[in-house]
Design an enzyme around this catalytic site. Structure first.
Site, short mmCIF file in Angstrom:
data_model
loop_
_atom_site.label_atom_id
_atom_site.label_comp_id
_atom_site.label_asym_id
_atom_site.label_seq_id
_atom_site.Cartn_x
_atom_site.Cartn_y
_atom_site.Cartn_z
N ASN A 89 0.85 -1.19 0.00
CA ASN A 89 0.00 0.00 0.00
C ASN A 89 0.88 1.24 0.00
O ASN A 89 1.95 1.25 0.61
CB ASN A 89 -0.91 0.02 1.24
CG ASN A 89 -1.68 1.32 1.39
OD1 ASN A 89 -1.35 2.16 2.23
ND2 ASN A 89 -2.69 1.51 0.55
N GLU A 138 -1.41 0.77 -5.35
CA GLU A 138 -1.39 2.11 -5.92
C GLU A 138 -0.26 2.31 -6.92
O GLU A 138 -0.38 3.12 -7.85
CB GLU A 138 -1.29 3.17 -4.82
CG GLU A 138 -2.53 3.35 -3.98
CD GLU A 138 -2.66 2.33 -2.86
OE1 GLU A 138 -3.69 2.35 -2.15
OE2 GLU A 138 -1.74 1.49 -2.70
N ASP A 155 -5.99 21.79 8.60
CA ASP A 155 -6.43 20.85 7.58
C ASP A 155 -7.06 21.57 6.39
O ASP A 155 -6.96 22.79 6.27
CB ASP A 155 -7.39 19.81 8.18
CG ASP A 155 -7.11 18.42 7.65
OD1 ASP A 155 -6.96 18.27 6.42
OD2 ASP A 155 -7.04 17.46 8.45
#
Length: 423
Positions: free
Chosen positions: A134, A197, A245
């Protein structure tokens, strides 16, 4: 990354003045929101900082060898047609040494930050049970010269770490910083836990992606400017945050897993990639790969969906605009419901006809202004689960979601014909 820079039409903004990693560097990046910026003279490190590789859709399209309006379809194609990787090499061209984060120009961005943050680091790991690789991008707060607290949301890496902890083991990882934008984009895609990915990235690169074999952990990573090797520790947690964020507001402090680093490998003439929190690069990399999820769900509902955009003004997370070729009355509302289900963090969605350019905010506003009748065309869903990043959501995470059907009604459509487009 270097090859991509050579392909850019624009020249990077080069800052030669000495700047500090503490607030000063981030301040310069905020003044150049759409530019590639290189800070050559960093007070705390001899490694330059680069930022802005993915801060416009045009740059992302360039990295994918497509047009801006083809990005979503290009991502969908790569997700559905991953390409196995054949080429793996060693660490030639890197200098290797014990991990020492003080050598890197890790930025402290805002006054209340919990510490310096690595923001463009991609963590590579293998599932302890299946061995599947991953790759995913995570924010990492520096604690010491060889330890970081890492924010991990409940997805693939979270699952890998949980499985390792159940076995009483640390999870081996590598962190890659400074990759080609197309490869970086692939690490943010939402694919099944048994997919890789890097095979999506390899499709972006037409099967030519080469990986680098790490020396101390059993992982391969793309050619990056800086590669760190280490472990996510079993059973250890550290306070992580505050951190600014997507919504340009502070995220809360949480107890998060701890990374212990062992080795690092730095490319000759390396540059350190820094993503400015809440900047366009942050928003696009996190939000843009969610557009295919919405696109596929909406197209499954109304096959004539043309395109989907998570708008930059909506933080590439909370607002979507979707264009369709309307065939039946009610298509717009069906697309609204499909979109809200496909991306649970979505708060507001506008559906427009295919004569509206969803990449142009003025066009979307025009559609809302001229084609919406509030009592008929606005769908309100109270008490729905929303995004943890939305400062307007209630403490339990619920919010009110709104869909706007800004499509022309099929009956009487001639009233809405745009003369400037037809004569």
């Amino acid at each position: 990354m270097r090859e991509f820079l050579d392909r850019l039409d624009e020249e990077p903004v080069i800052i030669e003045d000495e700047v500090s990693t503490r607030f000063e560097a981030a301040g310069i990046l905020r003044r150049h929101p759409r530019d590639v910026v290189i800070l050559r003279n960093v007070r705390e490190s001899d490694i330059p900082v680069i930022s802005g590789l993915c801060n416009t859709r045009e740059k992302i399209a360039l990295s994918l060898n497509c047009q801006v309006n083809e990005i979503t379809q290009r991502i969908v194609h790569a997700m559905e047609n991953p390409t196995p990787i054949r080429n793996v090499r060693g660490l030639e061209g890197y200098s290797s040494e014990d991990a020492d984060l003080s050598r890197l120009p890790v930025l402290t961005h805002y006054q209340r930050d919990g510490g310096p943050y690595i923001t463009a680091g991609v963590i590579f790991a293998r599932d302890p049970e299946t061995g599947i690789r991953n790759a995913s991008i995570h924010r990492m707060m520096v604690i010491s010269s060889d330890r970081m607290a890492v924010r991990i949301v409940p997805r693939h890496l979270y699952t890998y770490h949980q499985r390792a902890e159940e076995m009483g083991e640390d999870l081996e990882i590598a962190v890659a910083i400074g990759m080609d934008p197309a490869t970086l984009l692939a690490t943010t895609t939402s694919i099944p836990i048994d997919a890789d990915e890097m095979e999506v990235a390899n499709t972006f690169h037409d099967g030519k992606l080469e990986l680098v074999r790490c020396s101390g952990v059993g992982l391969e990573v793309p050619p990056a400017e800086i590669i760190l090797e280490g472990r996510i520790l079993c059973g250890e947690r550290e306070s992580e945050g505050p951190f600014v964020d997507l919504t340009d507001t502070y995220d809360v402090v949480r107890e998060e897993p701890v990374i212990a680093l062992d080795r690092m490998h730095i490319k000759e003439d390396a540059m350190y990639h820094a993503i400015l929190p809440a900047g366009f690069e942050h928003r696009l990399l996190q939000g843009l790969p969610q557009e295919p999820r919405i696109y596929r769900a909406a197209k499954n509902t109304v096959p004539t969906v043309r395109n989907v955009v998570l708008t930059e003004g909506g933080c590439c997370w909370l607002h979507a605009a979707i264009s369709i070729k309307k065939q039946s009355q009610g298509d717009g509302k069906n697309v609204i419901m499909a979109a809200l289900a496909a991306h649970p963090s979505l708060k507001h969605v506008v559906v427009v006809d295919d004569d509206i350019d969803v990449f142009d905010p003025e066009e979307i506003e025009y559609a809302v202004a001229t084609r919406v009748k509030g009592d008929d065309d606005i769908l309100i869903v109270p008490g729905a689960r929303g995004s943890s990043l939305d400062p307007a959501a209630l403490p339990d995470g619920t919010t009110t979601k709104v869909g706007v059907d800004a499509t022309v009604p099929l009956a009487g459509a001639e009233k809405f014909q745009r003369v400037s487009r037809s004569e």
